[in-house]
Design an enzyme around this catalytic site. Structure first.
Site, PDB file in Angstrom:
ATOM      1  CE  LYS A 246      -3.370   2.494   2.941  1.00 55.56           C
ATOM      2  NZ  LYS A 246      -4.284   2.432   4.106  1.00 55.56           N
ATOM      3  CG  ASP A 251      -5.648   7.682   4.960  1.00 56.05           C
ATOM      4  OD1 ASP A 251      -6.513   8.388   4.415  1.00 56.05           O
ATOM      5  OD2 ASP A 251      -5.901   6.601   5.538  1.00 56.05           O
ATOM      6  CE  LYS A 258      -6.724   8.281   8.429  1.00 53.11           C
ATOM      7  NZ  LYS A 258      -7.336   7.085   8.996  1.00 53.11           N
ATOM      8  CG  ASP A 270      -2.110   4.897   5.118  1.00 50.09           C
ATOM      9  OD1 ASP A 270      -1.984   3.807   5.718  1.00 50.09           O
ATOM     10  OD2 ASP A 270      -3.182   5.279   4.620  1.00 50.09           O
ATOM     11  CD  GLU A 331      -6.783   5.218   2.545  1.00 55.02           C
ATOM     12  OE1 GLU A 331      -7.783   5.247   3.286  1.00 55.02           O
ATOM     13  OE2 GLU A 331      -5.657   4.913   2.967  1.00 55.02           O
ATOM     14  NE  ARG A 333     -11.206  -1.256   3.267  1.00 58.90           N
ATOM     15  CZ  ARG A 333     -11.833  -1.545   4.400  1.00 58.90           C
ATOM     16  NH1 ARG A 333     -12.962  -2.220   4.388  1.00 58.90           N
ATOM     17  NH2 ARG A 333     -11.306  -1.180   5.560  1.00 58.90           N
TER      18      ARG A 333
HETATM   19  N1  BES Z   1      -4.514   4.189   6.992  1.00 59.06           N
HETATM   20  C1  BES Z   1      -5.633   3.807   7.752  1.00 59.06           C
HETATM   21  C2  BES Z   1      -5.347   2.701   8.761  1.00 59.06           C
HETATM   22  C3  BES Z   1      -4.318   2.953   9.830  1.00 59.06           C
HETATM   23  C4  BES Z   1      -4.720   3.180  11.126  1.00 59.06           C
HETATM   24  C5  BES Z   1      -2.977   2.888   9.567  1.00 59.06           C
HETATM   25  C6  BES Z   1      -3.806   3.356  12.123  1.00 59.06           C
HETATM   26  C7  BES Z   1      -2.036   3.078  10.566  1.00 59.06           C
HETATM   27  C8  BES Z   1      -2.463   3.297  11.843  1.00 59.06           C
HETATM   28  C9  BES Z   1      -6.743   3.302   6.834  1.00 59.06           C
HETATM   29  O1  BES Z   1      -6.776   3.832   5.558  1.00 59.06           O
HETATM   30  C10 BES Z   1      -8.038   3.642   7.485  1.00 59.06           C
HETATM   31  O2  BES Z   1      -8.284   4.798   7.682  1.00 59.06           O
HETATM   32  N2  BES Z   1      -8.832   2.651   7.804  1.00 59.06           N
HETATM   33  C11 BES Z   1     -10.093   2.850   8.412  1.00 59.06           C
HETATM   34  C12 BES Z   1     -11.063   1.913   7.731  1.00 59.06           C
HETATM   35  C13 BES Z   1     -12.485   2.126   8.128  1.00 59.06           C
HETATM   36  C14 BES Z   1     -12.968   3.468   7.615  1.00 59.06           C
HETATM   37  C15 BES Z   1     -13.303   1.011   7.534  1.00 59.06           C
HETATM   38  C16 BES Z   1      -9.957   2.508   9.886  1.00 59.06           C
HETATM   39  O3  BES Z   1      -9.239   1.566  10.204  1.00 59.06           O
HETATM   40  O4  BES Z   1     -10.539   3.199  10.691  1.00 59.06           O
HETATM   41 ZN    ZN Z   2      -4.944   4.508   4.808  1.00 55.93          ZN
HETATM   42 ZN    ZN Z   3      -7.837   5.675   5.446  1.00 53.95          ZN
END
Ligand code: BES
Ligand code: ZN
Ligand code: ZN
Length: 480
Positions: A246, A251, A258, A270, A331, A333
């Site tokens: 990835k 992000d 966020k 990320d 994003e 995925r």
């Molecule tokens: N980049 C984040 C996941 C992440 C979280 C990476 C903490 C490193 C540390 C990912 O893109 C994300 O935001 N995932 C969301 C998915 C949800 C919206 C289904 C999440 O995990 O909250």
């Molecule tokens: Zn992400």
């Molecule tokens: Zn994200």
């Protein structure tokens, strides 16, 4: 430049040395005079595991390494941590070189040097006083006849590749855009010999990589899709192994923004999965391992903007499947799916992806290990777990049951990019599985890719997690 590890035939006079011992009464006594030996007799024991002695022109340290009959991986990890623990002393004394020798296993000796070299990593690019802050230690010499030049060569490669991955993660978006990330892979390719092709936005559009393009809509910078390949003539695998990483260089969450504090501030990490893949490609090529390997890294930042993709949108992916976007922060995925579909054209023996994919994976096991899941054969999984144990990047396998797949069904499109109230790491994996038709393993490194506090030789910030794991796995595969 990472700390260099070298072999030396013997201990030169006047050079500082660490003696590693399994017994506090048996060590190379010729290094001490009678007074010193007397001092050691009373002061060096299993409670006082480290003793340092100033011999005027040099320092001699005695380090007792655990004698207890514990699991071998734990013994190795203790050695790495012991190596790291010396750094403040060595750098404090401004020693640029240190010799290590003693009466421990070959693996413990190597791990001790590894912990020291990895712990000595620094990222000072943006410091005005970089020279002043630089650690003194530059070279570690191992004096041990059981250790071959290959052992040391591979250890250096593994350390260097891990540090490269750390630096990529530590670089902020203000430097590391998707284009710059691809440029970094080009540099790594030149230094190690793997081939690289980078698709630009026009090519990505022509291929209709809908997931990557959707995430990129809110960005003013173009996306990239890097394809790295190491194809040695003597490869042990007939069909390639593909790595997918990835590469979200930042992000923000996109329109599903966020919150700034505690979740957006470190989202430069990320692209950690992409860094793992680039680092592993570098290591395997540099070591000229006989393994046919392909590395794919889709890259973009994820931002809100006038044209950004929005919750409710339906996106036609590169595979032709449609995805209902319910959260633009899911994003990873979206871009990984296109790369996983691209991987099909190699008819791979195995595909492994690395991604900082979900907060759920980080919440499940924290920064202590890596979450994994997948459809690969049990034997492959066992070998991966074995490598995870050996390098202390341990794998926690989560179930990959069909029920989790039900949770990403959409009324409107083929699937949606959001799961239910639980199993968030798994539903993300299930989403990715839709774009695979080969044996597949997914590694969610969200917990371990970036540390907010120092954890021994893993350091603070980017860890380069996954590089050592993959290098160990491929070294063992190459031996078959
Ligand atoms: N980049 C984040 C996941 C992440 C979280 C990476 C903490 C490193 C540390 C990912 O893109 C994300 O935001 N995932 C969301 C998915 C949800 C919206 C289904 C999440 O995990 O909250
Ligand atoms: Zn992400
Ligand atoms: Zn994200």
């Amino acid at each position: 430049m990472s700390t260099l590890i070298k072999r030396a035939p013997s201990l030169p006079k006047g050079k500082s040395v660490i003696l590693l011992n399994k017994d506090t009464t048996k060590f190379n006594t010729s290094l001490f005079d009678a007074k010193e030996l007397k001092y050691l007799k009373t002061n060096y024991n299993e409670k006082q595991k480290v003793v340092g002695m100033n011999q005027f022109s040099r320092w001699v340290f005695l380090q007792f390494l655990d004698k207890k009959k514990t699991e071998k991986f734990k013994i190795w990890e203790n050695a790495r941590q012991a190596g790291n623990a010396y750094l403040s002393r060595i750098n404090g004394l401004k020693l640029s070189e240190i010799y290590i020798t003693g009466d421990v296993s070959k693996e413990e000796m190597l791990c001790f040097a590894e912990g020291m070299a990895l712990g000595n990593y620094q990222f000072l690019k943006y410091k005005g006083n970089a020279k002043k802050s630089q650690n003194a230690l530059k070279k570690i010499f191992i004096v041990d006849k059981n250790i071959s030049s290959k052992d040391v060569e591979y250890l250096n490669i593994s350390v260097e590749a891990t540090c490269m991955a750390r630096t990529w993660v530590n670089e902020p978006l203000s430097y590391l855009t998707a284009t710059k990330f691809a440029d970094e892979f080009k540099k790594a390719s030149k230094k190690s010999g793997f081939k690289i092709t980078v698709f630009n936005k026009a090519k990505i559009k022509a291929l209709k990589m809908g997931g990557l393009l959707a995430v990129n809509l809110g960005s003013i910078d173009p996306p990239t899709f890097s394809i790295m390949e190491w194809k040695p003539k003597n490869a042990v695998n007939k069909k390639p192994i593909v790595l997918v990483g990835k590469g979200v260089v930042y992000d923000t969450g996109g329109l599903s923004l966020k919150p700034t504090a505690n979740s957006m501030d470190f989202m430069k990490c990320d692209m950690g999965g992409g860094a793992t893949v680039g680092g592993a490609m570098y290591a395997v090529a540099k070591a000229k391992l006989p393994v046919h390997l392909v590395g794919l890294v889709p890259a973009t930042d994820n931002r809100p903007d006038g044209n950004a993709y929005a919750p409710g949108d339906v996106i036609t992916m590169y595979s032709g499947k449609t995805v209902e976007v319910l959260n633009t922060d899911a994003e990873g995925r979206m871009i990984m799916a296109d790369a996983l579909h691209y991987a099909k054209k190699y008819k791979p023996e195995l595909v492994m992806d690395f991604a900082t994919l979900t907060g759920a994976a980080a919440a499940a096991i924290g920064p202590v290990g890596v979450v994994c899941m997948g459809t690969a054969d049990e034997k492959v999984k066992d070998k991966l777990k074995e490598s995870g144990g050996a390098v202390h990047e341990r794998l926690a396998e989560l179930p990959f049951w069909d029920e989790y797949g039900e949770m990403i069904k959409s009324d409107l499109a083929d699937i949606k990019n959001l799961g239910g109230p639980y199993g968030g790491a798994i539903t993300a994996g299930k989403f990715l599985e839709h774009f695979t038709d080969y044996p597949y393993m997914h590694f969610d490194i969200a917990g371990m890719a970036y540390l907010k506090g120092k954890d021994s030789y893993r350091g603070k910030n980017g860890t380069g997690v996954g590089v050592r794991l993959l290098f160990d796995y491929f070294r063992k595969l190459a031996k078959k």
